[in-house]
Design a protein around this motif. Structure first.
Motif, PDB file in Angstrom:
ATOM      1  N   GLU A 156      26.984  12.278   9.018  1.00 58.50           N
ATOM      2  CA  GLU A 156      26.164  12.160  10.221  1.00 58.50           C
ATOM      3  C   GLU A 156      25.315  10.885  10.170  1.00 58.50           C
ATOM      4  O   GLU A 156      25.186  10.162  11.155  1.00 58.50           O
ATOM      5  N   TRP A 157      24.749  10.609   8.990  1.00 62.65           N
ATOM      6  CA  TRP A 157      23.965   9.387   8.817  1.00 62.65           C
ATOM      7  C   TRP A 157      24.832   8.147   9.033  1.00 62.65           C
ATOM      8  O   TRP A 157      24.435   7.212   9.736  1.00 62.65           O
ATOM      9  N   GLY A 190       0.825  -1.194   0.000  1.00 59.13           N
ATOM     10  CA  GLY A 190       0.000   0.000   0.000  1.00 59.13           C
ATOM     11  C   GLY A 190       0.866   1.253   0.000  1.00 59.13           C
ATOM     12  O   GLY A 190       2.083   1.186  -0.190  1.00 59.13           O
ATOM     13  N   PRO A 191       0.259   2.419   0.219  1.00 60.01           N
ATOM     14  CA  PRO A 191       1.024   3.668   0.233  1.00 60.01           C
ATOM     15  C   PRO A 191       2.126   3.601   1.287  1.00 60.01           C
ATOM     16  O   PRO A 191       1.904   3.145   2.408  1.00 60.01           O
ATOM     17  N   ASN A 192       3.321   4.055   0.941  1.00 55.84           N
ATOM     18  CA  ASN A 192       4.433   4.017   1.889  1.00 55.84           C
ATOM     19  C   ASN A 192       5.407   5.135   1.559  1.00 55.84           C
ATOM     20  O   ASN A 192       5.423   5.659   0.445  1.00 55.84           O
ATOM     21  N   ARG A 193       6.221   5.470   2.530  1.00 55.05           N
ATOM     22  CA  ARG A 193       7.217   6.540   2.354  1.00 55.05           C
ATOM     23  C   ARG A 193       8.460   6.123   3.126  1.00 55.05           C
ATOM     24  O   ARG A 193       8.386   5.849   4.334  1.00 55.05           O
ATOM     25  N   GLN A 194       9.594   6.069   2.430  1.00 53.43           N
ATOM     26  CA  GLN A 194      10.825   5.569   3.020  1.00 53.43           C
ATOM     27  C   GLN A 194      11.975   6.544   2.776  1.00 53.43           C
ATOM     28  O   GLN A 194      12.031   7.210   1.744  1.00 53.43           O
ATOM     29  N   VAL A 195      12.893   6.610   3.738  1.00 51.56           N
ATOM     30  CA  VAL A 195      14.162   7.309   3.544  1.00 51.56           C
ATOM     31  C   VAL A 195      15.181   6.265   3.095  1.00 51.56           C
ATOM     32  O   VAL A 195      15.335   5.229   3.747  1.00 51.56           O
ATOM     33  N   VAL A 196      15.854   6.515   1.979  1.00 53.40           N
ATOM     34  CA  VAL A 196      16.799   5.552   1.427  1.00 53.40           C
ATOM     35  C   VAL A 196      18.175   6.204   1.307  1.00 53.40           C
ATOM     36  O   VAL A 196      18.312   7.303   0.765  1.00 53.40           O
ATOM     37  N   LEU A 197      19.184   5.500   1.832  1.00 45.47           N
ATOM     38  CA  LEU A 197      20.569   5.952   1.722  1.00 45.47           C
ATOM     39  C   LEU A 197      21.364   4.894   0.961  1.00 45.47           C
ATOM     40  O   LEU A 197      21.456   3.747   1.397  1.00 45.47           O
ATOM     41  N   PHE A 227      16.435  -3.702  11.674  1.00 46.95           N
ATOM     42  CA  PHE A 227      16.793  -3.124  12.967  1.00 46.95           C
ATOM     43  C   PHE A 227      15.753  -2.103  13.398  1.00 46.95           C
ATOM     44  O   PHE A 227      15.092  -1.467  12.564  1.00 46.95           O
ATOM     45  N   ALA A 228      15.585  -1.978  14.710  1.00 43.65           N
ATOM     46  CA  ALA A 228      14.686  -0.972  15.267  1.00 43.65           C
ATOM     47  C   ALA A 228      15.397   0.375  15.294  1.00 43.65           C
ATOM     48  O   ALA A 228      16.609   0.453  15.516  1.00 43.65           O
ATOM     49  N   LEU A 229      14.655   1.448  15.073  1.00 40.64           N
ATOM     50  CA  LEU A 229      15.250   2.782  15.065  1.00 40.64           C
ATOM     51  C   LEU A 229      15.522   3.266  16.483  1.00 40.64           C
ATOM     52  O   LEU A 229      14.761   2.974  17.403  1.00 40.64           O
ATOM     53  N   ASP A 230      16.618   4.003  16.641  1.00 40.72           N
ATOM     54  CA  ASP A 230      16.829   4.714  17.892  1.00 40.72           C
ATOM     55  C   ASP A 230      16.429   6.175  17.672  1.00 40.72           C
ATOM     56  O   ASP A 230      16.050   6.581  16.566  1.00 40.72           O
ATOM     57  N   ALA A 231      16.492   6.966  18.732  1.00 43.56           N
ATOM     58  CA  ALA A 231      16.015   8.351  18.648  1.00 43.56           C
ATOM     59  C   ALA A 231      16.810   9.167  17.634  1.00 43.56           C
ATOM     60  O   ALA A 231      16.256  10.020  16.931  1.00 43.56           O
ATOM     61  N   ASN A 232      18.113   8.903  17.535  1.00 38.50           N
ATOM     62  CA  ASN A 232      18.961   9.665  16.624  1.00 38.50           C
ATOM     63  C   ASN A 232      18.584   9.412  15.167  1.00 38.50           C
ATOM     64  O   ASN A 232      18.417  10.347  14.367  1.00 38.50           O
ATOM     65  N   LEU A 233      18.427   8.123  14.795  1.00 38.50           N
ATOM     66  CA  LEU A 233      18.063   7.796  13.418  1.00 38.50           C
ATOM     67  C   LEU A 233      16.652   8.283  13.087  1.00 38.50           C
ATOM     68  O   LEU A 233      16.385   8.729  11.969  1.00 38.50           O
ATOM     69  N   LEU A 234      15.754   8.207  14.047  1.00 41.34           N
ATOM     70  CA  LEU A 234      14.395   8.692  13.810  1.00 41.34           C
ATOM     71  C   LEU A 234      14.399  10.192  13.540  1.00 41.34           C
ATOM     72  O   LEU A 234      13.714  10.669  12.627  1.00 41.34           O
TER      73      LEU A 234
END
Length: 258
Positions: free
Chosen positions: A128-129, A67-74, A96-103
């Motif tokens: 930084e990423w 369905g509709p989705n939105r992703q950040v891709v590096l 992996f689960a996101l931490d606060a910094n990656l979020l």
């Protein structure tokens, strides 16, 4: 590929397969996408708003948007990973689960959109990423590779008993994990908690029954694990944007299954 790419993407709801010569990280912002990674062993997961997936260069991956989705891709050239000291983050394929910094970084990219010039290898945003990814992934990678959840088995267990499903403690014990470890591992490979995953399975079954049967809403509610018709209606409207009755009328009028 000689320079990194950091951008927003939406994955189409069609089965696709790729293998590329650069590392890739996909982090969910909204919606979901499904993915199978074929590294040392094929394993499956879903990328949502609480997790991501790292795909090292050369690892085949099958994917589709749910369905509709939105992703950040590096996308990261292997040479850049080496020169920045971040190659440990790409040592193995993993969800992996996101931490606060990656979020926070993902939200910054979302706010920026795709209108700006793509970052270069020396761009501080890219570094930084890579630093945040290395901090998040490298220390946890051994534990993730020793114990992996069998998501297909868990899905089968839940689907077979939607009205009286096993609780998280039982699922964790069967997986050989503590409850906390199970929770973290489940979020890492699905992008949602076990409770939210169960709720989505219940609503999907309800949608199928509404389209394929003449059972009453009250009976369907009990069959899929809701206490009553009102609870089903509330959850169904939140998830699908319309009431169960409207869903049924629309599909019966079109003569199509849900």
């Amino acid at each position: 590929m000689s320079t990194p790419i950091l951008e927003l993407r939406e994955y189409r709801p069609t089965e696709s397969t790729e293998t590329h010569d650069f590392h890739q990280v996909v982090i969910g912002l909204s919606g979901h996408m499904s993915m199978a990674l074929e590294g040392n062993a094929t394993h499956y997961g879903r990328v949502g708003a609480r997790n991501g997936v790292v795909i090292p260069a050369g690892v085949r991956h099958d994917y589709r948007g749910d369905g509709p989705n939105r992703q950040v891709v590096l996308d990261v050239p292997p040479r850049l990973a080496v020169t920045t000291g971040s190659q440990r983050a790409f040592a193995h394929e993993a969800f992996f689960a996101l931490d606060a910094n990656l979020l926070a970084l993902a939200r910054r990219v979302s706010a920026r959109g795709n209108g700006e010039r793509p970052p270069g290898a020396d761009d501080p945003v890219v570094r930084e990423w890579l630093g945040a990814l290395t901090a998040r992934l490298a220390p946890t990678r051994p534990a993730q590779r020793r114990v992996r959840l069998d998501l297909a088995r868990i899905d089968a267990r839940l689907r077979a008993a939607l009205a009286t499903p096993p609780d998280t403690t039982t699922l964790a014990r069967e997986a050989g994990m503590s409850v906390r470890h199970f929770h973290d591992a489940f979020v890492a490979i699905t992008g949602e908690t076990a409770h939210r995953h169960l709720m989505r399975l219940r609503l999907a079954r309800a949608a199928m029954l509404l389209s394929a049967s003449d059972a009453t809403l009250a009976d369907i509610a009990l069959d899929v694990g809701f206490n009553d018709q009102s609870a089903l209606t509330h959850a169904f409207r939140q998830h699908y944007g319309q009431t169960p009755a409207a869903w049924r009328r629309e599909r019966h009028a079109c003569g199509t299954p849900g």
